[in-house]
Design an enzyme around this catalytic site. Structure first.
Site, PDB file in Angstrom:
ATOM      1  N   GLU A 194      -7.375  24.455  -5.627  1.00 16.60           N
ATOM      2  CA  GLU A 194      -7.980  23.343  -5.018  1.00 16.60           C
ATOM      3  C   GLU A 194      -8.152  22.105  -5.908  1.00 16.60           C
ATOM      4  O   GLU A 194      -8.452  22.262  -6.872  1.00 16.60           O
ATOM      5  CB  GLU A 194      -9.335  23.722  -4.325  1.00 16.60           C
ATOM      6  CG  GLU A 194      -9.904  22.409  -3.668  1.00 16.60           C
ATOM      7  CD  GLU A 194     -11.297  23.060  -3.283  1.00 16.60           C
ATOM      8  OE1 GLU A 194     -11.354  23.441  -2.167  1.00 16.60           O
ATOM      9  OE2 GLU A 194     -12.327  22.669  -4.141  1.00 16.60           O
ATOM     10  N   LYS A 230     -14.316  29.849   7.673  1.00 15.98           N
ATOM     11  CA  LYS A 230     -15.581  29.263   8.378  1.00 15.98           C
ATOM     12  C   LYS A 230     -15.776  30.124   9.810  1.00 15.98           C
ATOM     13  O   LYS A 230     -15.661  29.231  10.763  1.00 15.98           O
ATOM     14  CB  LYS A 230     -15.664  27.857   8.447  1.00 15.98           C
ATOM     15  CG  LYS A 230     -15.670  27.292   7.176  1.00 15.98           C
ATOM     16  CD  LYS A 230     -15.815  25.634   6.991  1.00 15.98           C
ATOM     17  CE  LYS A 230     -15.880  25.210   5.775  1.00 15.98           C
ATOM     18  NZ  LYS A 230     -15.751  23.689   5.718  1.00 15.98           N
ATOM     19  N   LYS A 260     -11.232  27.478  -6.388  1.00 15.92           N
ATOM     20  CA  LYS A 260     -11.664  26.414  -5.849  1.00 15.92           C
ATOM     21  C   LYS A 260     -12.780  25.693  -6.967  1.00 15.92           C
ATOM     22  O   LYS A 260     -12.730  26.117  -8.249  1.00 15.92           O
ATOM     23  CB  LYS A 260     -12.764  26.789  -4.682  1.00 15.92           C
ATOM     24  CG  LYS A 260     -11.899  27.051  -3.573  1.00 15.92           C
ATOM     25  CD  LYS A 260     -12.522  27.789  -2.347  1.00 15.92           C
ATOM     26  CE  LYS A 260     -13.267  26.712  -1.691  1.00 15.92           C
ATOM     27  NZ  LYS A 260     -12.401  25.612  -0.734  1.00 15.92           N
ATOM     28  N   ARG A 265     -22.271  40.537  30.350  1.00 16.45           N
ATOM     29  CA  ARG A 265     -22.523  39.371  29.393  1.00 16.45           C
ATOM     30  C   ARG A 265     -21.951  39.305  28.301  1.00 16.45           C
ATOM     31  O   ARG A 265     -21.399  38.388  27.720  1.00 16.45           O
ATOM     32  CB  ARG A 265     -23.998  39.526  29.343  1.00 16.45           C
ATOM     33  CG  ARG A 265     -24.749  38.498  28.138  1.00 16.45           C
ATOM     34  CD  ARG A 265     -24.209  37.205  28.375  1.00 16.45           C
ATOM     35  NE  ARG A 265     -24.511  36.611  29.632  1.00 16.45           N
ATOM     36  CZ  ARG A 265     -23.790  35.406  30.193  1.00 16.45           C
ATOM     37  NH1 ARG A 265     -22.798  34.861  29.427  1.00 16.45           N
ATOM     38  NH2 ARG A 265     -23.920  35.062  31.501  1.00 16.45           N
ATOM     39  N   ASP A 323      -7.943  18.387  -1.679  1.00 19.62           N
ATOM     40  CA  ASP A 323      -8.959  18.542  -0.860  1.00 19.62           C
ATOM     41  C   ASP A 323      -9.970  17.055  -0.809  1.00 19.62           C
ATOM     42  O   ASP A 323     -10.193  16.240  -1.725  1.00 19.62           O
ATOM     43  CB  ASP A 323     -10.303  19.404  -1.723  1.00 19.62           C
ATOM     44  CG  ASP A 323     -11.521  19.651  -1.026  1.00 19.62           C
ATOM     45  OD1 ASP A 323     -11.426  19.809   0.108  1.00 19.62           O
ATOM     46  OD2 ASP A 323     -12.545  19.358  -1.761  1.00 19.62           O
TER      47      ASP A 323
END
Length: 289
Positions: free
Chosen positions: A197, A135, A167, A100, A218
């Protein structure tokens, strides 16, 4: 070929096996004879790009060093439904212990590689580089970024430690783009670059004047992005330009055609469709003894 840290991987595998096996595989221990040997056949139930062959091999190696893992394909190969990916020979109980975990990892990694290849194909003939993001699934970043490379993509930063990326919230916390860039520049090594950004032309000009090395556009519309690229290349020909934000297979080509150097896509590693892969036991060796 794709530079996977096998020592780190095996350490993680031990933890994942502990999570799955606990005090023992009660079903296998009560139904399968201790000394039985088998051949396990790993095969794919749908077409895609294979990733994780050395990962599956490592799983079975950690479970039982006596198991023999025989790959039939290599990472990066495109396969069709029914293709045998590998065989594993040895103790039946050991094969079932690792089954598995090996499948879970291979299925997700192959799904990431398959999606990445779709985006790479959509960029064919264009110079923009496809990269991933942070992510990723906690604890699986090394493997998921590995799968992106297998699919033909490239990696962005691996974590918060290996690049400065300013950011919107950093800009708010620092009091503005010039302040954020200046503060970072005064403290980082001279070998490290600073990326900023931006969401509009005012921020873009501030980032350029502050001396950013990389500018991320962005969520800009392609028309605005094209104008931003033209402006930056005139003002600072050597600056690296990245595009990000809601990039899809349908939009990535038009984004690349604006002239950006890099396109980052979070979808490469989150909410992907895992490739359907199974392991079947076949032809127990003791049947022929």
């Amino acid at each position: 070929m794709y530079n996977l840290n096998l020592q780190k991987l095996e350490n993680q595998i031990r933890l994942w096996l502990e999570e799955d096996i606990g005090t023992g595989d009660i079903t296998t221990m009560t139904t399968v004879p201790l000394d039985q040997e088998s051949k396990g056949i790993l095969h794919v139930k749908e077409g895609g790009i294979v990733a994780g062959i050395p990962v599956a091999a490592a799983v079975f190696r950690v479970v039982d060093p006596e198991l023999e893992f025989r790959p039939m394909v290599a990472d990066g190969d495109r396969v069709e439904k029914g293709t045998v990916l590998a065989e594993v020979h040895g103790n039946t109980r050991s094969i079932l212990l690792g089954e598995r975990l090996a499948l879970n990892l291979m299925q997700r990694l192959s799904g990431i590689a398959t999606r990445t290849r779709q985006y790479v194909d959509a960029l064919e003939g264009l110079p923009a580089r496809l990269v991933d993001t942070r992510k990723t699934t906690p604890g699986h970043r090394m493997l998921e970024k590995y799968a992106v490379r297998v699919g033909g993509g490239h990696n962005h930063r691996f974590g918060l430690y290996d690049a400065v990326m300013i950011k919107d919230n950093h800009i708010k916390g620092a009091g503005g783009i010039p302040q954020a860039v200046a503060a970072a520049r005064s403290q980082i090594p001279h070998t490290m670059k600073i990326e900023v950004e931006v969401e509009n032309f005012n921020q873009l000009q501030q980032a350029l004047e502050a001396g950013a090395d990389i500018i991320m556009l962005d969520n800009m519309k392609p028309a605005d992005m094209k104008e931003a690229v033209r402006f930056m290349k005139e003002k600072s020909p050597h600056i690296l330009i990245e595009a990000s934000g809601s990039v899809t297979l349908e939009t990535i080509k038009s984004i690349a055609e604006t002239g950006v150097d890099v396109i980052s896509v979070g979808r490469l590693t989150y909410s992907v469709h895992a490739l359907d892969i199974s392991l079947d036991l076949n032809e127990r060796k003791d049947q022929h003894l």
